[in-house]
Design an enzyme around this catalytic site. Sequence first.
Site, PDB file in Angstrom:
ATOM      1  N   THR A 111       0.850  -1.194   0.000  1.00 21.86           N
ATOM      2  CA  THR A 111       0.000   0.000   0.000  1.00 21.86           C
ATOM      3  C   THR A 111       0.885   1.243   0.000  1.00 21.86           C
ATOM      4  OG1 THR A 111      -1.730  -1.126   1.208  1.00 21.86           O
ATOM      5  CG2 THR A 111      -1.666   1.247   1.466  1.00 21.86           C
ATOM      6  N   ASP A 121      -9.136  -1.417   4.695  1.00 18.69           N
ATOM      7  CA  ASP A 121      -8.922  -0.303   5.632  1.00 18.69           C
ATOM      8  C   ASP A 121      -8.554   0.985   4.905  1.00 18.69           C
ATOM      9  OD1 ASP A 121      -6.518  -1.786   4.883  1.00 18.69           O
ATOM     10  OD2 ASP A 121      -5.472  -0.333   6.132  1.00 18.69           O
TER      11      ASP A 121
HETATM   12  N1  GLY Z   1      -1.474  -3.857   0.476  1.00 18.39           N
HETATM   13  C1  GLY Z   1      -1.628  -3.896   1.847  1.00 18.39           C
HETATM   14  C2  GLY Z   1      -0.790  -2.976   2.672  1.00 18.39           C
HETATM   15  O1  GLY Z   1       0.315  -2.674   2.420  1.00 18.39           O
HETATM   16  O2  GLY Z   1      -1.293  -2.476   3.593  1.00 18.39           O
HETATM   17  N1  GLY Z   2      -3.870  -2.264   4.126  1.00 22.84           N
HETATM   18  C1  GLY Z   2      -4.366  -2.518   2.884  1.00 22.84           C
HETATM   19  C2  GLY Z   2      -5.069  -3.777   2.695  1.00 22.84           C
HETATM   20  O1  GLY Z   2      -5.086  -4.659   3.490  1.00 22.84           O
HETATM   21  O2  GLY Z   2      -5.646  -3.918   1.690  1.00 22.84           O
END
Ligand code: GLY
Ligand code: GLY
Length: 321
Positions: free
Chosen positions: A181, A212
């Site tokens: 993210t 989230d």
């Molecule tokens: N793609 C999930 C994160 O980095 O939170």
């Molecule tokens: N924090 C990003 C995700 O879980 O998608």
Amino acid sequence: MTSTGAIRCVRMEPVILVHGGAGDIPDSRVRPKIDGNRNAVQAGYAVLQNGGSALDAVEAAVKRMEDDEAFNAGFGSVLNLDGEVEMDASVMVGSDLSAGAVTVVKDVSHPISLARMVMERTPHLLLAGAGANKFARDQGVPVLPKGALVSEYAKKALEEFKVRGCASTEIGEKNPGDVGTVGAVAIDARGNLAAATSTGGINGKMVGRCSDTSLIGSGTYADNDIGAVSTTGHGESIAKFCLAHAIIKEMEHGKSADKATNEALAKMTEKLKNTAGAITLSRNGEVGVGFTSQRMSWAYRKGGEYHYGINKGDHNVEKIN
Ligand code: GLY
Ligand code: GLY
């Protein structure tokens, strides 16, 4: 803060702070993330240096990372079980708590800009799925051909996920999940704060899963009276803990940006047994960086200094002339 003759002008030193995801980042992704964070800070700082707003700065920084395959956002996002990119993003402005978000949006290059349009052009906070895409079309946002955001790397990661069945949120050879993210927080010369976060979510997620990152208070928060936060990591845990707002509350109770960030993260991980990371700026421009994951790429520029790191304990500083 500077004073000029008899007239005392309060002027903040602008700061832009970014992250490129928390998690078990494979070695092969370390350099691309460090380079990508640098490009994002440059894009955001150029806005601030020219007298631009914190909002414009965080949008510019996040857009840069959405275009970069090194991150799980925009192009190069992880895939859902049907092999599609579904993205989430949110943005918030500290001066009046305006905010906007999108979730499960497809085929747009910059979900963060769409989130900003939700904030500025609708009476709503969060638009989802087909509604978010209809809004994008109505606003004249270019619609990409189906599959245009799908990278080869993400395809391989999904195949591996289907064989090995591990669910996490980044892509890499060791683990097809993990995290990536992206987010940015900034304070401009007028002391206004803004925060922005964007993600492709979790590799191999169910179709329609919201993260989230689309939730104000979990992925993103900004309040000029306290600070600004962008989070990354295990989305379901971050959402249950309302991580961004938990950090804000710790600061409201007098903790520094760094202490608030690290203490809230430790509490979340202790309670929910999953990891996360966050970047925080206080209303005075103090920086907080923390992660309970193995790694998180982060970087910021303040005055003539560029700071960055990715491993626990890293804090590199370069002078910029
Ligand atoms: N793609 C999930 C994160 O980095 O939170
Ligand atoms: N924090 C990003 C995700 O879980 O998608």
